[in-house]
Design a protein around this motif. Structure first.
Motif, short mmCIF file in Angstrom:
data_model
loop_
_atom_site.label_atom_id
_atom_site.label_comp_id
_atom_site.label_asym_id
_atom_site.label_seq_id
_atom_site.Cartn_x
_atom_site.Cartn_y
_atom_site.Cartn_z
N LYS A 63 0.81 -1.22 0.00
CA LYS A 63 0.00 0.00 0.00
C LYS A 63 0.85 1.27 0.00
O LYS A 63 0.38 2.32 -0.42
CB LYS A 63 -0.96 0.01 1.17
CG LYS A 63 -0.29 0.14 2.52
CD LYS A 63 -1.29 0.17 3.65
CE LYS A 63 -0.52 0.33 4.95
NZ LYS A 63 -1.30 0.32 6.10
N ILE A 65 3.41 1.93 -1.82
CA ILE A 65 3.78 2.34 -3.18
C ILE A 65 2.56 3.03 -3.78
O ILE A 65 1.64 2.39 -4.26
CB ILE A 65 4.23 1.14 -4.05
CG1 ILE A 65 5.45 0.47 -3.42
CG2 ILE A 65 4.54 1.61 -5.46
CD1 ILE A 65 5.90 -0.79 -4.14
N ASP A 66 2.56 4.36 -3.72
CA ASP A 66 1.45 5.14 -4.23
C ASP A 66 1.94 6.00 -5.40
O ASP A 66 3.04 5.81 -5.91
CB ASP A 66 0.82 5.99 -3.13
CG ASP A 66 1.82 6.95 -2.49
OD1 ASP A 66 2.94 7.10 -3.01
OD2 ASP A 66 1.46 7.56 -1.47
N THR A 67 1.12 6.95 -5.82
CA THR A 67 1.45 7.77 -6.98
C THR A 67 2.76 8.52 -6.79
O THR A 67 3.59 8.56 -7.70
CB THR A 67 0.32 8.79 -7.25
OG1 THR A 67 -0.90 8.07 -7.45
CG2 THR A 67 0.60 9.62 -8.48
N TYR A 70 5.70 6.08 -6.89
CA TYR A 70 5.80 5.51 -8.23
C TYR A 70 6.38 6.53 -9.21
O TYR A 70 7.26 6.21 -10.01
CB TYR A 70 4.44 5.02 -8.72
CG TYR A 70 4.53 4.30 -10.04
CD1 TYR A 70 4.98 2.99 -10.10
CD2 TYR A 70 4.21 4.94 -11.22
CE1 TYR A 70 5.10 2.34 -11.31
CE2 TYR A 70 4.32 4.29 -12.44
CZ TYR A 70 4.77 2.99 -12.48
OH TYR A 70 4.88 2.35 -13.68
N TYR A 109 7.99 -3.28 -9.70
CA TYR A 109 6.87 -2.78 -8.92
C TYR A 109 5.95 -1.99 -9.84
O TYR A 109 6.36 -1.48 -10.87
CB TYR A 109 7.31 -1.94 -7.72
CG TYR A 109 8.15 -0.74 -8.03
CD1 TYR A 109 7.57 0.51 -8.19
CD2 TYR A 109 9.53 -0.83 -8.12
CE1 TYR A 109 8.34 1.63 -8.45
CE2 TYR A 109 10.31 0.27 -8.38
CZ TYR A 109 9.71 1.50 -8.54
OH TYR A 109 10.48 2.60 -8.79
N TYR A 111 1.99 0.39 -9.92
CA TYR A 111 0.93 1.08 -9.21
C TYR A 111 -0.07 1.55 -10.25
O TYR A 111 0.30 2.09 -11.29
CB TYR A 111 1.49 2.29 -8.44
CG TYR A 111 0.39 3.14 -7.85
CD1 TYR A 111 -0.25 2.74 -6.68
CD2 TYR A 111 -0.04 4.30 -8.47
CE1 TYR A 111 -1.27 3.49 -6.14
CE2 TYR A 111 -1.06 5.05 -7.93
CZ TYR A 111 -1.66 4.65 -6.77
OH TYR A 111 -2.68 5.39 -6.25
N ASP A 117 -3.56 -0.49 -3.59
CA ASP A 117 -2.18 -0.84 -3.28
C ASP A 117 -1.31 -0.91 -4.52
O ASP A 117 -1.78 -1.27 -5.60
CB ASP A 117 -2.10 -2.21 -2.60
CG ASP A 117 -2.76 -2.23 -1.24
OD1 ASP A 117 -3.01 -1.14 -0.71
OD2 ASP A 117 -3.02 -3.32 -0.73
N GLY A 118 -0.04 -0.61 -4.32
CA GLY A 118 0.95 -0.94 -5.32
C GLY A 118 1.29 -2.41 -5.15
O GLY A 118 0.86 -3.06 -4.19
#
Length: 152
Positions: A63, A65-67, A70, A109, A111, A117-118
């Motif tokens: 979670k 890993i967001d905008t 990323y 990874y 997103y 979540d990522g």
């Protein structure tokens, strides 16, 4: 002439000692703090990636890993095997020897704005010639670091 030079010297020293520097601290409140998570990975949790019977994948919902992470951050992963817990190995890593086999490791990874979540995917390729064996139990140290938008 000597008096004039002496007066200039004293005046310059006085001005230098009386002037002050103002320290200016610039803080960017938009930065996310760097953070590290340790994730235990059991050998039984690895699955074949679907493209090869030699490559295993372990997908971890992440979670954090967001905008912002990323687009402008960095996700780094290091692993430490339970059989040799005295050191970490940064991924990507090639021909990593374990008691089971040698492995090539890489990380991806992703997103998507629609998801909560990522996802962090750790891949392990068994480089041996016999039947592929999932990697041994390990800890993955996942470090998320932030950066400024470079404007590119």
């Amino acid at each position: 002439m000597k008096r004039i030079l002496l007066a200039l010297l004293i005046g310059g020293a006085t001005l230098t000692s009386l002037s002050s520097c103002t320290k200016e601290y610039i803080t960017n409140q938009n930065f996310l703090p760097g953070v590290t998570h340790n994730v235990a990975l059991k050998s039984s949790d690895w699955k074949f990636d679907g493209t090869s019977r030699r490559i295993f994948v372990r997908s971890i919902p992440f979670k954090e890993i967001d905008t912002k992470y990323y687009d402008f951050g960095q996700v780094a992963v290091a692993i430490s095997f339970d059989e040799a817990p005295d050191f970490f190995i940064n991924i990507p890593a090639f021909d990593v020897p374990t008691k089971r086999a040698k492995y090539n490791f890489r990380v991806e990874y992703s997103y998507t704005d629609n998801k909560l979540d990522g996802v962090l995917n750790i891949y392990a390729e068994d480089t041996g010639i016999s039947t592929a064996i999932a990697p041994p139990d390990m800890v993955a140290k996942v470090t998320l670091s932030d950066a400024d938008d470079g404007g590119n």
